[in-house]
Scaffold this motif. Structure first.
Motif, PDB file in Angstrom:
ATOM      1  N   GLY A 258       0.790  -1.224   0.000  1.00  0.00           N
ATOM      2  CA  GLY A 258       0.000   0.000   0.000  1.00  0.00           C
ATOM      3  C   GLY A 258       0.822   1.273   0.000  1.00  0.00           C
ATOM      4  N   ARG A 259       2.112   1.163   0.273  1.00  0.00           N
ATOM      5  CA  ARG A 259       2.988   2.350   0.277  1.00  0.00           C
ATOM      6  C   ARG A 259       4.004   2.309  -0.867  1.00  0.00           C
ATOM      7  N   PHE A 260       4.457   1.117  -1.219  1.00  0.00           N
ATOM      8  CA  PHE A 260       5.467   0.944  -2.266  1.00  0.00           C
ATOM      9  C   PHE A 260       4.815   0.338  -3.511  1.00  0.00           C
ATOM     10  N   THR A 261       5.351   0.715  -4.667  1.00  0.00           N
ATOM     11  CA  THR A 261       4.887   0.152  -5.937  1.00  0.00           C
ATOM     12  C   THR A 261       6.081  -0.219  -6.794  1.00  0.00           C
ATOM     13  N   ILE A 262       6.109  -1.472  -7.228  1.00  0.00           N
ATOM     14  CA  ILE A 262       7.171  -1.935  -8.119  1.00  0.00           C
ATOM     15  C   ILE A 262       6.646  -1.931  -9.549  1.00  0.00           C
ATOM     16  N   SER A 263       7.504  -1.562 -10.480  1.00  0.00           N
ATOM     17  CA  SER A 263       7.122  -1.553 -11.887  1.00  0.00           C
ATOM     18  C   SER A 263       8.364  -1.831 -12.730  1.00  0.00           C
ATOM     19  N   ARG A 264       8.138  -2.101 -14.016  1.00  0.00           N
ATOM     20  CA  ARG A 264       9.270  -2.370 -14.898  1.00  0.00           C
ATOM     21  C   ARG A 264       8.972  -1.848 -16.292  1.00  0.00           C
ATOM     22  N   ASP A 265      10.058  -1.545 -16.991  1.00  0.00           N
ATOM     23  CA  ASP A 265       9.984  -1.118 -18.386  1.00  0.00           C
ATOM     24  C   ASP A 265      10.953  -2.010 -19.154  1.00  0.00           C
ATOM     25  N   ASN A 266      10.432  -3.057 -19.774  1.00  0.00           N
ATOM     26  CA  ASN A 266      11.303  -4.016 -20.452  1.00  0.00           C
ATOM     27  C   ASN A 266      12.011  -3.407 -21.658  1.00  0.00           C
ATOM     28  N   ALA A 267      11.430  -2.407 -22.251  1.00  0.00           N
ATOM     29  CA  ALA A 267      12.064  -1.757 -23.397  1.00  0.00           C
ATOM     30  C   ALA A 267      13.327  -1.006 -22.983  1.00  0.00           C
ATOM     31  N   LYS A 268      13.356  -0.575 -21.737  1.00  0.00           N
ATOM     32  CA  LYS A 268      14.510   0.181 -21.225  1.00  0.00           C
ATOM     33  C   LYS A 268      15.381  -0.650 -20.295  1.00  0.00           C
ATOM     34  N   ASN A 269      14.996  -1.905 -20.055  1.00  0.00           N
ATOM     35  CA  ASN A 269      15.737  -2.762 -19.118  1.00  0.00           C
ATOM     36  C   ASN A 269      15.823  -2.126 -17.732  1.00  0.00           C
ATOM     37  N   MET A 270      14.704  -1.622 -17.258  1.00  0.00           N
ATOM     38  CA  MET A 270      14.670  -0.919 -15.981  1.00  0.00           C
ATOM     39  C   MET A 270      13.554  -1.468 -15.101  1.00  0.00           C
ATOM     40  N   ILE A 271      13.797  -1.481 -13.802  1.00  0.00           N
ATOM     41  CA  ILE A 271      12.709  -1.633 -12.860  1.00  0.00           C
ATOM     42  C   ILE A 271      12.765  -0.470 -11.874  1.00  0.00           C
ATOM     43  N   TYR A 272      11.631  -0.246 -11.235  1.00  0.00           N
ATOM     44  CA  TYR A 272      11.502   0.905 -10.348  1.00  0.00           C
ATOM     45  C   TYR A 272      10.818   0.479  -9.050  1.00  0.00           C
ATOM     46  N   LEU A 273      11.083   1.254  -8.007  1.00  0.00           N
ATOM     47  CA  LEU A 273      10.361   1.083  -6.751  1.00  0.00           C
ATOM     48  C   LEU A 273       9.951   2.463  -6.275  1.00  0.00           C
ATOM     49  N   GLN A 274       8.678   2.761  -6.419  1.00  0.00           N
ATOM     50  CA  GLN A 274       8.134   4.019  -5.920  1.00  0.00           C
ATOM     51  C   GLN A 274       7.789   3.829  -4.453  1.00  0.00           C
ATOM     52  N   MET A 275       8.403   4.629  -3.603  1.00  0.00           N
ATOM     53  CA  MET A 275       8.211   4.495  -2.160  1.00  0.00           C
ATOM     54  C   MET A 275       7.560   5.752  -1.622  1.00  0.00           C
ATOM     55  N   ASN A 276       6.363   5.599  -1.113  1.00  0.00           N
ATOM     56  CA  ASN A 276       5.610   6.722  -0.549  1.00  0.00           C
ATOM     57  C   ASN A 276       5.392   6.513   0.947  1.00  0.00           C
ATOM     58  N   SER A 277       5.028   7.584   1.622  1.00  0.00           N
ATOM     59  CA  SER A 277       4.753   7.523   3.070  1.00  0.00           C
ATOM     60  C   SER A 277       5.886   6.823   3.805  1.00  0.00           C
ATOM     61  N   LEU A 278       7.088   7.223   3.523  1.00  0.00           N
ATOM     62  CA  LEU A 278       8.253   6.554   4.096  1.00  0.00           C
ATOM     63  C   LEU A 278       8.311   6.733   5.603  1.00  0.00           C
ATOM     64  N   LYS A 279       8.803   5.690   6.260  1.00  0.00           N
ATOM     65  CA  LYS A 279       8.925   5.660   7.715  1.00  0.00           C
ATOM     66  C   LYS A 279      10.396   5.459   8.084  1.00  0.00           C
ATOM     67  N   PRO A 280      10.790   5.868   9.275  1.00  0.00           N
ATOM     68  CA  PRO A 280      12.184   5.641   9.695  1.00  0.00           C
ATOM     69  C   PRO A 280      12.588   4.174   9.600  1.00  0.00           C
ATOM     70  N   GLU A 281      11.663   3.267   9.823  1.00  0.00           N
ATOM     71  CA  GLU A 281      11.985   1.836   9.746  1.00  0.00           C
ATOM     72  C   GLU A 281      12.212   1.342   8.320  1.00  0.00           C
ATOM     73  N   ASP A 282      11.987   2.204   7.337  1.00  0.00           N
ATOM     74  CA  ASP A 282      12.313   1.860   5.948  1.00  0.00           C
ATOM     75  C   ASP A 282      13.785   2.126   5.638  1.00  0.00           C
ATOM     76  N   THR A 283      14.502   2.721   6.572  1.00  0.00           N
ATOM     77  CA  THR A 283      15.917   2.994   6.376  1.00  0.00           C
ATOM     78  C   THR A 283      16.684   1.696   6.168  1.00  0.00           C
ATOM     79  N   ALA A 284      17.392   1.613   5.052  1.00  0.00           N
ATOM     80  CA  ALA A 284      18.111   0.387   4.698  1.00  0.00           C
ATOM     81  C   ALA A 284      18.867   0.603   3.395  1.00  0.00           C
ATOM     82  N   VAL A 285      19.728  -0.347   3.095  1.00  0.00           N
ATOM     83  CA  VAL A 285      20.292  -0.436   1.749  1.00  0.00           C
ATOM     84  C   VAL A 285      19.336  -1.296   0.929  1.00  0.00           C
ATOM     85  N   TYR A 286      18.928  -0.778  -0.211  1.00  0.00           N
ATOM     86  CA  TYR A 286      17.972  -1.466  -1.079  1.00  0.00           C
ATOM     87  C   TYR A 286      18.712  -2.088  -2.257  1.00  0.00           C
TER      88      TYR A 286
END
Length: 123
Positions: A66-94
Motif C-alpha cells: 500500500g505504500r510501495f509500488t514496483i514496476s518495470r519497463d522491459n524496453a529500457k531494461n529498468m525496474i523501479y520502486l516508488q516508495m511513498n509515506s516513508l517511515k524511519p523503519e524503511d531505512t536500509a540499503v535497497y
C-alpha cells in the motif's frame, strides 16, 4: 556478464517519497522476474517486492504493502520502486535482484544482485 545498478537512494523525511531505479544489462531482461530486497543496519536482508517478467504480477512484503509500488519497463531494461509515506523503519540499503524463477527470487536466492543504494528516512 549481468550487471544490475541501483540508483535513487538518499535522505528523506518521514512521510516523504523516493523512487528507486535499477538498470539491468547483459541478459534478455524481459524473461526474468525482478525484485527488491533491503537490509537495515544490524538486520538480515529482507524481501520488499517482486514483479513477474511481464509485469503482470506483483507481490509485496506486508510492511510496505500500500505504500510501495514496483514496476518495470522491459524496453529500457529498468525496474523501479516508488516508495511513498516513508517511515524511519524503511531505512536500509535497497538491492535489486533478478532470476528466471520467481520463487527462487522471492526466497532471496536470485542469481543476480546489484550493489545497493542507501535510503535513509529521518523522523
Amino acid at each position: 556478464q549481468v550487471q544490475l545498478v541501483e540508483s535513487g537512494g538518499g535522505l528523506v523525511q518521514a512521510g516523504g517519497s523516493l523512487r528507486l531505479s535499477c538498470a539491468a544489462s547483459g541478459r534478455t531482461f524481459g524473461s526474468y522476474a525482478m525484485g527488491w530486497f533491503r537490509q537495515a543496519p544490524g538486520k538480515e536482508r529482507e524481501f520488499v517486492a517482486r514483479i513477474s517478467w511481464s509485469g503482470g504480477t506483483t507481490d509485496y512484503a506486508d510492511s510496505v504493502e500500500g505504500r510501495f509500488t514496483i514496476s518495470r519497463d522491459n524496453a529500457k531494461n529498468m525496474i523501479y520502486l516508488q516508495m511513498n509515506s516513508l517511515k524511519p523503519e524503511d531505512t536500509a540499503v535497497y538491492y535489486c535482484t533478478m532470476d528466471r524463477n520467481t520463487i527462487v527470487l522471492r526466497q532471496g536466492r536470485g542469481a543476480y544482485w546489484g550493489k545497493g543504494t542507501l535510503v535513509t528516512v529521518s523522523s
